[in-house]
Design a protein around this motif. Structure first.
Motif, PDB file in Angstrom:
ATOM      1  N   ARG A  80       0.919  -0.889   0.125  1.00 16.83           N
ATOM      2  CA  ARG A  80       0.041   0.018   0.002  1.00 16.83           C
ATOM      3  C   ARG A  80       1.022   1.421  -0.092  1.00 16.83           C
ATOM      4  O   ARG A  80       0.798   2.068  -0.748  1.00 16.83           O
ATOM      5  CB  ARG A  80      -1.126   0.053   1.241  1.00 16.83           C
ATOM      6  CG  ARG A  80      -1.934  -1.000   1.579  1.00 16.83           C
ATOM      7  CD  ARG A  80      -2.737  -0.589   2.277  1.00 16.83           C
ATOM      8  NE  ARG A  80      -3.845  -2.009   2.528  1.00 16.83           N
ATOM      9  CZ  ARG A  80      -4.678  -2.324   3.824  1.00 16.83           C
ATOM     10  NH1 ARG A  80      -3.998  -1.625   4.361  1.00 16.83           N
ATOM     11  NH2 ARG A  80      -5.135  -2.995   3.364  1.00 16.83           N
ATOM     12  N   LEU A  81       1.896   1.526   1.054  1.00 18.10           N
ATOM     13  CA  LEU A  81       2.270   2.676   0.742  1.00 18.10           C
ATOM     14  C   LEU A  81       3.741   2.591  -0.013  1.00 18.10           C
ATOM     15  O   LEU A  81       3.425   3.497  -0.737  1.00 18.10           O
ATOM     16  CB  LEU A  81       3.847   2.175   1.895  1.00 18.10           C
ATOM     17  CG  LEU A  81       4.358   3.442   2.381  1.00 18.10           C
ATOM     18  CD1 LEU A  81       4.022   4.785   2.297  1.00 18.10           C
ATOM     19  CD2 LEU A  81       5.348   3.550   3.524  1.00 18.10           C
ATOM     20  N   GLY A  82       3.510   1.827  -1.339  1.00 14.79           N
ATOM     21  CA  GLY A  82       5.318   1.482  -1.535  1.00 14.79           C
ATOM     22  C   GLY A  82       3.773   2.015  -3.599  1.00 14.79           C
ATOM     23  O   GLY A  82       4.066   2.974  -4.120  1.00 14.79           O
ATOM     24  N   ARG A  83       2.880   0.961  -2.988  1.00 13.93           N
ATOM     25  CA  ARG A  83       1.750   2.078  -4.566  1.00 13.93           C
ATOM     26  C   ARG A  83       1.046   3.510  -4.115  1.00 13.93           C
ATOM     27  O   ARG A  83       0.993   4.239  -5.222  1.00 13.93           O
ATOM     28  CB  ARG A  83       0.669   1.530  -4.483  1.00 13.93           C
ATOM     29  CG  ARG A  83       0.528  -0.056  -5.028  1.00 13.93           C
ATOM     30  CD  ARG A  83       1.165  -0.257  -5.714  1.00 13.93           C
ATOM     31  NE  ARG A  83      -0.030  -0.705  -6.731  1.00 13.93           N
ATOM     32  CZ  ARG A  83       0.313  -0.134  -8.275  1.00 13.93           C
ATOM     33  NH1 ARG A  83       1.271  -0.024  -8.730  1.00 13.93           N
ATOM     34  NH2 ARG A  83      -0.774   0.210  -8.893  1.00 13.93           N
ATOM     35  N   SER A  84       1.105   4.171  -3.005  1.00 10.73           N
ATOM     36  CA  SER A  84       0.827   5.616  -2.522  1.00 10.73           C
ATOM     37  C   SER A  84       1.853   7.073  -3.169  1.00 10.73           C
ATOM     38  O   SER A  84       1.288   8.170  -3.379  1.00 10.73           O
ATOM     39  CB  SER A  84      -0.030   5.744  -0.954  1.00 10.73           C
ATOM     40  OG  SER A  84       1.291   5.594  -0.166  1.00 10.73           O
ATOM     41  N   VAL A  85       3.085   6.564  -2.856  1.00  7.32           N
ATOM     42  CA  VAL A  85       4.319   6.943  -2.770  1.00  7.32           C
ATOM     43  C   VAL A  85       4.159   7.196  -4.764  1.00  7.32           C
ATOM     44  O   VAL A  85       5.339   5.840  -5.473  1.00  7.32           O
ATOM     45  CB  VAL A  85       5.489   6.564  -2.604  1.00  7.32           C
ATOM     46  CG1 VAL A  85       6.662   7.596  -3.131  1.00  7.32           C
ATOM     47  CG2 VAL A  85       5.320   7.112  -1.108  1.00  7.32           C
ATOM     48  N   LYS A  86       3.926   7.648  -5.538  1.00  8.02           N
ATOM     49  CA  LYS A  86       4.435   8.296  -6.607  1.00  8.02           C
ATOM     50  C   LYS A  86       5.806   8.283  -7.646  1.00  8.02           C
ATOM     51  O   LYS A  86       6.128   8.026  -8.675  1.00  8.02           O
ATOM     52  CB  LYS A  86       4.043   9.383  -7.189  1.00  8.02           C
ATOM     53  CG  LYS A  86       2.436   9.292  -7.214  1.00  8.02           C
ATOM     54  CD  LYS A  86       1.696   7.719  -6.861  1.00  8.02           C
ATOM     55  CE  LYS A  86       0.360   7.591  -7.086  1.00  8.02           C
ATOM     56  NZ  LYS A  86      -0.289   6.416  -7.164  1.00  8.02           N
ATOM     57  N   THR A  87       6.937   8.816  -6.639  1.00 11.88           N
ATOM     58  CA  THR A  87       8.565   9.068  -6.883  1.00 11.88           C
ATOM     59  C   THR A  87       8.915   7.464  -6.554  1.00 11.88           C
ATOM     60  O   THR A  87       8.792   7.245  -5.650  1.00 11.88           O
ATOM     61  CB  THR A  87       8.867  10.023  -6.195  1.00 11.88           C
ATOM     62  OG1 THR A  87       7.200  11.635  -6.052  1.00 11.88           O
ATOM     63  CG2 THR A  87      10.423   9.985  -6.805  1.00 11.88           C
ATOM     64  N   ASN A  88       9.197   6.815  -7.446  1.00  6.31           N
ATOM     65  CA  ASN A  88      10.609   6.020  -7.286  1.00  6.31           C
ATOM     66  C   ASN A  88      11.348   6.454  -6.366  1.00  6.31           C
ATOM     67  O   ASN A  88      12.801   7.111  -6.786  1.00  6.31           O
ATOM     68  CB  ASN A  88      11.305   5.106  -9.180  1.00  6.31           C
ATOM     69  CG  ASN A  88      11.258   3.682  -8.504  1.00  6.31           C
ATOM     70  OD1 ASN A  88      11.959   3.743  -7.552  1.00  6.31           O
ATOM     71  ND2 ASN A  88      11.716   2.973 -10.125  1.00  6.31           N
ATOM     72  N   LEU A  89      11.459   5.737  -5.545  1.00  2.32           N
ATOM     73  CA  LEU A  89      12.920   6.294  -4.184  1.00  2.32           C
ATOM     74  C   LEU A  89      13.996   5.889  -4.136  1.00  2.32           C
ATOM     75  O   LEU A  89      14.494   6.235  -4.176  1.00  2.32           O
ATOM     76  CB  LEU A  89      11.982   6.156  -2.920  1.00  2.32           C
ATOM     77  CG  LEU A  89      10.445   7.069  -2.602  1.00  2.32           C
ATOM     78  CD1 LEU A  89      10.160   6.786  -1.178  1.00  2.32           C
ATOM     79  CD2 LEU A  89      10.494   8.356  -3.198  1.00  2.32           C
ATOM     80  N   VAL A  90      13.505   4.618  -5.220  1.00  5.07           N
ATOM     81  CA  VAL A  90      15.011   3.871  -5.318  1.00  5.07           C
ATOM     82  C   VAL A  90      15.822   4.865  -6.472  1.00  5.07           C
ATOM     83  O   VAL A  90      17.538   4.736  -5.935  1.00  5.07           O
ATOM     84  CB  VAL A  90      15.214   2.672  -6.055  1.00  5.07           C
ATOM     85  CG1 VAL A  90      16.099   1.881  -6.773  1.00  5.07           C
ATOM     86  CG2 VAL A  90      13.984   1.537  -5.355  1.00  5.07           C
ATOM     87  N   THR A  91      15.988   5.570  -7.334  1.00  5.34           N
ATOM     88  CA  THR A  91      16.198   6.405  -8.566  1.00  5.34           C
ATOM     89  C   THR A  91      16.766   7.644  -7.681  1.00  5.34           C
ATOM     90  O   THR A  91      17.662   8.841  -8.277  1.00  5.34           O
ATOM     91  CB  THR A  91      15.427   6.275  -9.991  1.00  5.34           C
ATOM     92  OG1 THR A  91      13.958   7.566  -8.754  1.00  5.34           O
ATOM     93  CG2 THR A  91      14.831   5.214 -10.131  1.00  5.34           C
ATOM     94  N   VAL A  92      16.233   7.823  -5.957  1.00  6.04           N
ATOM     95  CA  VAL A  92      16.955   9.252  -5.676  1.00  6.04           C
ATOM     96  C   VAL A  92      18.128   9.255  -5.629  1.00  6.04           C
ATOM     97  O   VAL A  92      18.704   7.990  -4.363  1.00  6.04           O
ATOM     98  CB  VAL A  92      14.973   9.382  -3.980  1.00  6.04           C
ATOM     99  CG1 VAL A  92      16.470  10.981  -3.957  1.00  6.04           C
ATOM    100  CG2 VAL A  92      14.380   9.726  -4.217  1.00  6.04           C
TER     101      VAL A  92
END
Length: 102
Positions: free
Chosen positions: A65-77
């Protein structure tokens, strides 16, 4: 990145927190590695430790749920460029609720 995601998501480093973070990774990136990790863990639980299934599924669901709700791919930050920033500010910027699952 893995450790930064623990801090950002609030998922701790217990078994449940690690599972939630793997599920978060699948939701964010559809990663084969994260998917295999989850499949091995759920298979082990099903055959060896079925009493773990409710907590395991809760962790998987919360991470998904949390992964789907965060729209930015946080792996690429580029986290190494943001070390000076407060976690609360980063959570606000990326839309990650300030909570701790485990």
């Amino acid at each position: 990145v893995h450790d930064f995601l623990h801090m950002l998501t609030g998922f701790d480093t217990t078994g449940g927190g690690e599972i939630a973070l793997q599920s978060f990774g699948v939701a964010q990136t559809n990663s084969l590695y994260n998917s295999m990790w989850l499949s091995v863990t759920t298979t082990q639980a099903a055959f060896l430790h079925p009493q773990m299934n409710p907590g395991l599924m809760d962790a998987i669901t919360e991470g998904w749920r949390l992964g789907r709700s965060v729209k930015t791919n946080l792996v690429t930050v580029k986290w190494e460029l943001r070390l000076h920033e407060q976690v609360s500010d980063l959570r606000r910027e990326y839309g990650v609720p300030d909570h701790s699952m485990m």
